[in-house]
Design a protein around this motif. Structure first.
Motif, mmCIF file in Angstrom:
data_model
loop_
_atom_site.group_PDB
_atom_site.id
_atom_site.type_symbol
_atom_site.label_atom_id
_atom_site.label_comp_id
_atom_site.label_asym_id
_atom_site.label_seq_id
_atom_site.Cartn_x
_atom_site.Cartn_y
_atom_site.Cartn_z
ATOM 1 N N TRP A 1 -14.007 -7.065 -2.987
ATOM 2 C CA TRP A 1 -13.079 -5.883 -3.482
ATOM 3 C C TRP A 1 -12.247 -5.605 -2.199
ATOM 4 O O TRP A 1 -12.535 -5.501 -1.171
ATOM 5 N N PHE A 2 -10.965 -5.281 -2.669
ATOM 6 C CA PHE A 2 -9.840 -5.072 -1.606
ATOM 7 C C PHE A 2 -9.324 -3.841 -2.009
ATOM 8 O O PHE A 2 -9.492 -3.445 -3.150
ATOM 9 N N ARG A 3 -8.520 -3.247 -1.366
ATOM 10 C CA ARG A 3 -7.754 -1.625 -1.620
ATOM 11 C C ARG A 3 -6.405 -1.637 -0.983
ATOM 12 O O ARG A 3 -6.287 -2.373 0.313
ATOM 13 N N GLN A 4 -5.708 -1.027 -1.312
ATOM 14 C CA GLN A 4 -4.337 -0.858 -0.676
ATOM 15 C C GLN A 4 -3.941 0.734 -1.283
ATOM 16 O O GLN A 4 -3.767 0.817 -2.279
ATOM 17 N N ALA A 5 -3.443 1.292 -0.058
ATOM 18 C CA ALA A 5 -2.931 2.522 -0.250
ATOM 19 C C ALA A 5 -1.489 2.440 -0.035
ATOM 20 O O ALA A 5 -1.046 1.719 0.450
ATOM 21 N N PRO A 6 -0.734 3.449 -0.659
ATOM 22 C CA PRO A 6 0.947 3.311 -0.293
ATOM 23 C C PRO A 6 1.180 3.497 0.988
ATOM 24 O O PRO A 6 0.532 4.147 2.017
ATOM 25 N N GLY A 7 2.209 2.372 1.419
ATOM 26 C CA GLY A 7 2.398 2.240 2.775
ATOM 27 C C GLY A 7 1.729 1.657 3.627
ATOM 28 O O GLY A 7 2.059 1.380 4.818
ATOM 29 N N LYS A 8 0.426 1.186 2.902
ATOM 30 C CA LYS A 8 -0.606 0.206 3.856
ATOM 31 C C LYS A 8 -0.787 -0.993 3.574
ATOM 32 O O LYS A 8 -0.446 -1.319 2.359
ATOM 33 N N GLU A 9 -1.163 -1.874 4.428
ATOM 34 C CA GLU A 9 -1.694 -3.234 4.152
ATOM 35 C C GLU A 9 -2.877 -3.323 3.419
ATOM 36 O O GLU A 9 -3.643 -2.476 3.382
ATOM 37 N N ARG A 10 -2.950 -4.140 2.438
ATOM 38 C CA ARG A 10 -4.354 -4.414 1.641
ATOM 39 C C ARG A 10 -5.403 -4.726 2.677
ATOM 40 O O ARG A 10 -5.233 -5.656 3.764
ATOM 41 N N GLU A 11 -6.527 -4.330 2.481
ATOM 42 C CA GLU A 11 -7.546 -4.415 3.316
ATOM 43 C C GLU A 11 -8.847 -4.916 2.399
ATOM 44 O O GLU A 11 -9.134 -4.414 1.362
#
Length: 121
Positions: free
Chosen positions: A36-46
């Motif tokens: 599972w990965f996530r990406q917030a606006p303006g941030k890299e996927r983690e």
């Protein structure tokens, strides 16, 4: 056709819970480690959490340890991410992926389309 489909996202208040699902079609998930990965606006996927295909190994990012739990139900060809005590900083689009190997940077063969999680009062 090989597909991963995420579901379960939504709007939740801080301290609330959500369970995300990652359903596979066209292939068998239990042959793959799933992440599972996530990406917030303006941030890299983690990378948030991963589960191996064989020995049950699990990975959690420090930011979610103790709050998120990953699990898999091979009979349903589905991997879950139980998210408890959600915080505003957990707000992001969450993706699942079928991993090519175990370990960062988590190379992946297949990705889902993502599901939005918003934590806000």
């Amino acid at each position: 056709q090989v597909q991963l489909v995420e579901s379960g996202g939504g709007l939740v208040q801080p301290g609330g819970s959500l369970r995300l699902s990652c359903a596979g079609s066209g292939f068998t998930l239990d042959y793959y480690a799933i992440g599972w990965f996530r990406q917030a606006p303006g941030k890299e996927r983690e990378g948030v959490s991963c589960i191996s295909s064989s020995d049950g190994s699990e990975y959690y990012a420090d930011s979610v340890k103790g709050r998120f739990t990953i699990s898999r139900d091979n009979a349903k060809n589905t991997v879950y991410l139980q998210m408890n005590n959600l915080k505003p900083e957990d707000t992001a689009v969450y993706y699942c992926a079928a991993l090519r190997g175990w370990g960062k940077p988590w190379p992946s063969d297949y990705w889902g389309q993502g599901t939005q999680v918003t934590v806000s009062s």
